[in-house]
Design a protein around this motif. Sequence first.
Motif, PDB file in Angstrom:
ATOM      1  N   ASP A  60       0.827  -1.205   0.000  1.00 56.74           N
ATOM      2  CA  ASP A  60       0.000   0.000   0.000  1.00 56.74           C
ATOM      3  C   ASP A  60       0.868   1.265   0.000  1.00 56.74           C
ATOM      4  O   ASP A  60       2.094   1.190  -0.162  1.00 56.74           O
ATOM      5  N   LYS A  61       0.236   2.412   0.213  1.00 58.57           N
ATOM      6  CA  LYS A  61       0.946   3.693   0.154  1.00 58.57           C
ATOM      7  C   LYS A  61       2.035   3.800   1.226  1.00 58.57           C
ATOM      8  O   LYS A  61       3.057   4.427   0.998  1.00 58.57           O
ATOM      9  N   ILE A  64       4.940   2.105  -0.237  1.00 59.65           N
ATOM     10  CA  ILE A  64       5.527   2.951  -1.278  1.00 59.65           C
ATOM     11  C   ILE A  64       6.373   4.035  -0.632  1.00 59.65           C
ATOM     12  O   ILE A  64       7.488   4.327  -1.082  1.00 59.65           O
ATOM     13  N   PHE A  93      -0.415   8.413  -6.658  1.00 61.21           N
ATOM     14  CA  PHE A  93      -1.281   7.248  -6.778  1.00 61.21           C
ATOM     15  C   PHE A  93      -2.658   7.564  -6.197  1.00 61.21           C
ATOM     16  O   PHE A  93      -2.827   7.643  -4.986  1.00 61.21           O
ATOM     17  N   ILE A  99      -1.621   2.024  -8.181  1.00 62.30           N
ATOM     18  CA  ILE A  99      -0.637   1.343  -7.329  1.00 62.30           C
ATOM     19  C   ILE A  99      -0.279  -0.002  -7.945  1.00 62.30           C
ATOM     20  O   ILE A  99       0.893  -0.372  -8.010  1.00 62.30           O
ATOM     21  N   TRP A 102       2.121   0.465 -10.844  1.00 67.03           N
ATOM     22  CA  TRP A 102       3.464   0.772 -10.368  1.00 67.03           C
ATOM     23  C   TRP A 102       4.138  -0.480  -9.798  1.00 67.03           C
ATOM     24  O   TRP A 102       5.293  -0.761 -10.093  1.00 67.03           O
ATOM     25  N   THR A 103       3.388  -1.272  -9.001  1.00 68.46           N
ATOM     26  CA  THR A 103       3.977  -2.474  -8.429  1.00 68.46           C
ATOM     27  C   THR A 103       4.313  -3.497  -9.515  1.00 68.46           C
ATOM     28  O   THR A 103       5.326  -4.191  -9.420  1.00 68.46           O
TER      29      THR A 103
END
Length: 158
Positions: A60-61, A64, A93, A99, A102-103
């Motif tokens: 999750d954020k 990140i 995001f 997300i 990006w992952t």
Amino acid sequence: METEQKIDSSILNLYQLMPSTGEWPFTIMRIDRIQITGLPFENSPVSECLVLVLKRTDFDKEDISDYVQNSKEYETVATAYRQAFVESFVNKFDNVQEINQWTDNITSMGIGLIFQLAQRQGLELKTLGTVLSDLDFHIGFDAKMLQPYELFEVIDLD
């Protein structure tokens, strides 16, 4: 050096090449063929050694933020601007889909690097086609907040 040692060494060397030593949205591990006995494959694995890439389902954020704070790029930012740098990165995001994109990108980078590192050790990684949900059920990664992402057979060319 045995195949298992070569792949373990490649996985350890991955840490030095990634842009961050923080939380990653994936993990890479070596498994033995015997661990997947009974699963259907498009092509039966020949090698005793396999490489499994797992994607974290709980990324999750906050993770990140940790990734960014432990990145090589973060170290180049003046101390006074580091917090703003992290917030700016994390705020890019807006939703789960962004997300996930990006992952997936970071995971693909990790796969590319492990391919190169394995090649330097005289190894070739070949994709093994299987239903990854079967693999997840067989080994039970879901309970560990991990999801099989890609499975590779390791061929020692030496």
